[in-house]
Design an enzyme around this catalytic site. Structure first.
Site, PDB file in Angstrom:
ATOM      1  N   GLU A  58       0.826  -1.214   0.000  1.00 55.51           N
ATOM      2  CA  GLU A  58       0.000   0.000   0.000  1.00 55.51           C
ATOM      3  C   GLU A  58       0.859   1.262   0.000  1.00 55.51           C
ATOM      4  OE1 GLU A  58      -3.022   0.285  -0.613  1.00 55.51           O
ATOM      5  OE2 GLU A  58      -3.648  -1.793  -0.476  1.00 55.51           O
ATOM      6  N   CYS A 214     -13.524   1.289 -14.681  1.00 56.74           N
ATOM      7  CA  CYS A 214     -14.069   2.639 -14.493  1.00 56.74           C
ATOM      8  C   CYS A 214     -12.896   3.630 -14.447  1.00 56.74           C
ATOM      9  CB  CYS A 214     -14.895   2.682 -13.211  1.00 56.74           C
ATOM     10  SG  CYS A 214     -15.913   4.155 -13.110  1.00 56.74           S
ATOM     11  N   CYS A 221     -17.811   1.049 -19.828  1.00 59.83           N
ATOM     12  CA  CYS A 221     -19.108   0.844 -19.169  1.00 59.83           C
ATOM     13  C   CYS A 221     -19.814  -0.423 -19.645  1.00 59.83           C
ATOM     14  CB  CYS A 221     -20.002   2.058 -19.386  1.00 59.83           C
ATOM     15  SG  CYS A 221     -19.309   3.549 -18.637  1.00 59.83           S
ATOM     16  N   CYS A 224     -18.861  -3.287 -17.558  1.00 64.23           N
ATOM     17  CA  CYS A 224     -18.834  -3.012 -16.119  1.00 64.23           C
ATOM     18  C   CYS A 224     -19.810  -3.908 -15.354  1.00 64.23           C
ATOM     19  CB  CYS A 224     -19.176  -1.542 -15.889  1.00 64.23           C
ATOM     20  SG  CYS A 224     -19.264  -1.138 -14.142  1.00 64.23           S
ATOM     21  N   CYS A 230     -25.424   2.084 -11.854  1.00 62.44           N
ATOM     22  CA  CYS A 230     -24.653   3.310 -12.059  1.00 62.44           C
ATOM     23  C   CYS A 230     -25.551   4.451 -12.545  1.00 62.44           C
ATOM     24  CB  CYS A 230     -23.542   3.045 -13.072  1.00 62.44           C
ATOM     25  SG  CYS A 230     -22.551   4.517 -13.382  1.00 62.44           S
TER      26      CYS A 230
HETATM   27 FE1  SF4 Z   1     -17.941   3.394 -14.091  1.00 68.52          FE
HETATM   28 FE2  SF4 Z   1     -20.593   3.484 -14.103  1.00 68.52          FE
HETATM   29 FE3  SF4 Z   1     -19.295   3.071 -16.364  1.00 68.52          FE
HETATM   30 FE4  SF4 Z   1     -19.336   1.192 -14.458  1.00 68.52          FE
HETATM   31  S1  SF4 Z   1     -21.057   1.937 -15.663  1.00 68.52           S
HETATM   32  S2  SF4 Z   1     -17.546   1.853 -15.662  1.00 68.52           S
HETATM   33  S3  SF4 Z   1     -19.296   2.432 -12.608  1.00 68.52           S
HETATM   34  S4  SF4 Z   1     -19.208   4.889 -15.113  1.00 68.52           S
END
Ligand code: SF4
Length: 417
Positions: A58, A214, A221, A224, A230
């Site tokens: 970290e 993201c 997206c 995702c 989201c």
């Molecule tokens: Fe990021 Fe929302 Fe796109 Fe997922 S859907 S990558 S959380 S902006």
């Protein structure tokens, strides 16, 4: 007390939170990168060693890319596999291993903290985020949460740059994400969201999502795992988050988490409307004259003079070519040479002719808060000379020894000038 978060910026449905956790964790187990500290955290049976392994990773990962850290991390853990081993190391050894990783005080603080654990805590790592933050120098709220959740299973959230981005997008938070009020809300959110039975995996999953999917400029997206949760994505697709009929009320005037009324949603930016940050302060400009002083060593190979920086402040304890800060308004080569010649004279105990200094070029290096320009000169010396080592240590090194020494990246750039 601050007003409760509006529905747009809130995880108010427990069922939704459960699904989000499951989707995120399933994705993480499927897609996570193999990283040496993850392997250690998962397999090391000794709790203190496990905590130490996560702690080192970290600290190294602060401000530094994963790809750069891996090699440093492996070498560090090979050399100092335990807190006890690190506590016995010298600062010189720590700086040598850290050379090139930047933000050198991190290595120094890590070692000081390891000494403290050994001498004051009987060699045992504190087990909770609260104690880690309280007892270990250099361990802030984020690092404490990461160590406690990943190594000791404490159900506590983390907020780093990746988490800020993901949460701001998930909940359309467009107020300045570096402001204390927004950061506090994000910590509340992270603590509420963290999976109770797998907090370490959940936190790493959220950070991994920010690091690989993201991402800041072109988030993926479509791939995702939490896109259905989201609200930035919903707003992009449908003009507003669909299940929330009253969201148009939010942001008109006084919502502390919406973008400021003067900078409303920009549809060309899509989800990257979030997060937003107040403009960064420009780094301070500094100029420093530095001299590559060269002599012929006893075996005929050229040698260069290195001097050690003071043990506190910027680049503490690292080695560099003799250097001297220049007044900002001084841009005259003749005068620069005179300033540098005076400085060198103090080292060498004999007059240095400013005309002998040869201008090589300028090297720019950006530290976190300083834009440093090194004005590089060289000087070849004939014969023997005494050095005044009273002010700080100095030594002659060959080119090979230079590269193995605890020198900063900026000095390596100077060699290439
Ligand atoms: Fe990021 Fe929302 Fe796109 Fe997922 S859907 S990558 S959380 S902006």
């Amino acid at each position: 007390a601050p007003a409760p978060p509006r529905v747009l910026h809130h995880f108010s449905d427990p069922g939704e939170v459960e699904t989000l956790r499951e989707n995120l964790l399933a994705w993480y187990y499927r897609c996570k990168r193999d990283l040496p500290w993850r392997a250690l955290a998962a397999t090391e049976p000794d709790a203190d060693r496990r905590g130490y392994a996560v702690w080192v990773s970290e600290i190294m990962l602060q401000q530094t890319q994963v790809a750069t850290v891996i090699d440093y991390y492996n070498r560090w853990m090979q050399k100092w596999p335990t807190l006890q081993a690190l506590a016995e190391a010298s600062l010189e050894e720590v700086n040598e291993l850290w050379a090139g990783l930047g933000y050198y005080s991190r290595g120094k603080r890590l070692q000081e903290a390891a000494r403290k654990v050994v001498s004051e805590l009987a060699g045992h790592m504190p087990r909770t985020a609260e104690d880690l933050q309280k007892l270990l120098p250099g361990v802030g709220r984020y690092t404490a949460g990461a160590i406690a959740s990943i190594s000791y299973g404490q159900a506590t959230g983390v907020v780093d740059g990746n988490v800020i981005r993901v949460l701001c997008r998930l909940r359309c938070i467009g107020a300045d994400s570096s402001s204390p009020a927004v950061i506090d809300r994000l910590w509340d959110m992270a603590n509420a969201l963290v999976d109770r039975s797998r907090p370490g995996d959940f936190n790493q999953a959220l950070m991994e999502l920010g690091a690989t999917v993201c991402v800041p400029k072109a988030p993926l997206c479509r791939e995702c795992p939490v896109k259905q949760h989201c609200r930035a994505q919903q707003r992009k697709l449908f003009g507003k988050p669909v299940p929330l009929p009253d969201v148009e009320d939010c942001g008109v005037g006084d919502c502390p988490l919406c973008p400021p009324a003067t900078e409303p949603w920009d549809s060309s930016l899509g989800v990257t409307n979030f997060p937003r940050k107040a403009a960064k302060k420009q780094p301070r400009a500094m100029r420093t004259a530095t001299c590559v002083l060269e002599r012929r060593g006893c075996r005929g190979a050229p040698e260069y003079l290195l001097v050690q920086r003071p043990s506190s402040g910027l680049l503490a304890g690292l080695w560099e070519f003799p250097s001297h800060p220049l007044p900002q308004d001084l841009q005259d080569e003749k005068k620069e040479k005179e300033v540098l010649a005076d400085h060198l004279q103090a080292w060498m105990g004999q007059p240095v002719a400013a005309e002998g200094l040869q201008f090589i070029g300028e090297v720019i290096h950006i530290f976190s808060h300083i834009r440093q320009t090194y004005v590089v000169y060289s000087l070849h010396l004939d014969g023997d000379m005494t050095l005044n080592t009273a002010s700080s240590p100095s030594r002659w090194v060959t080119e090979e020894e230079f590269h193995a020494s605890a020198v900063s990246t900026a000095m390596k750039k100077v060699v290439g000038a």
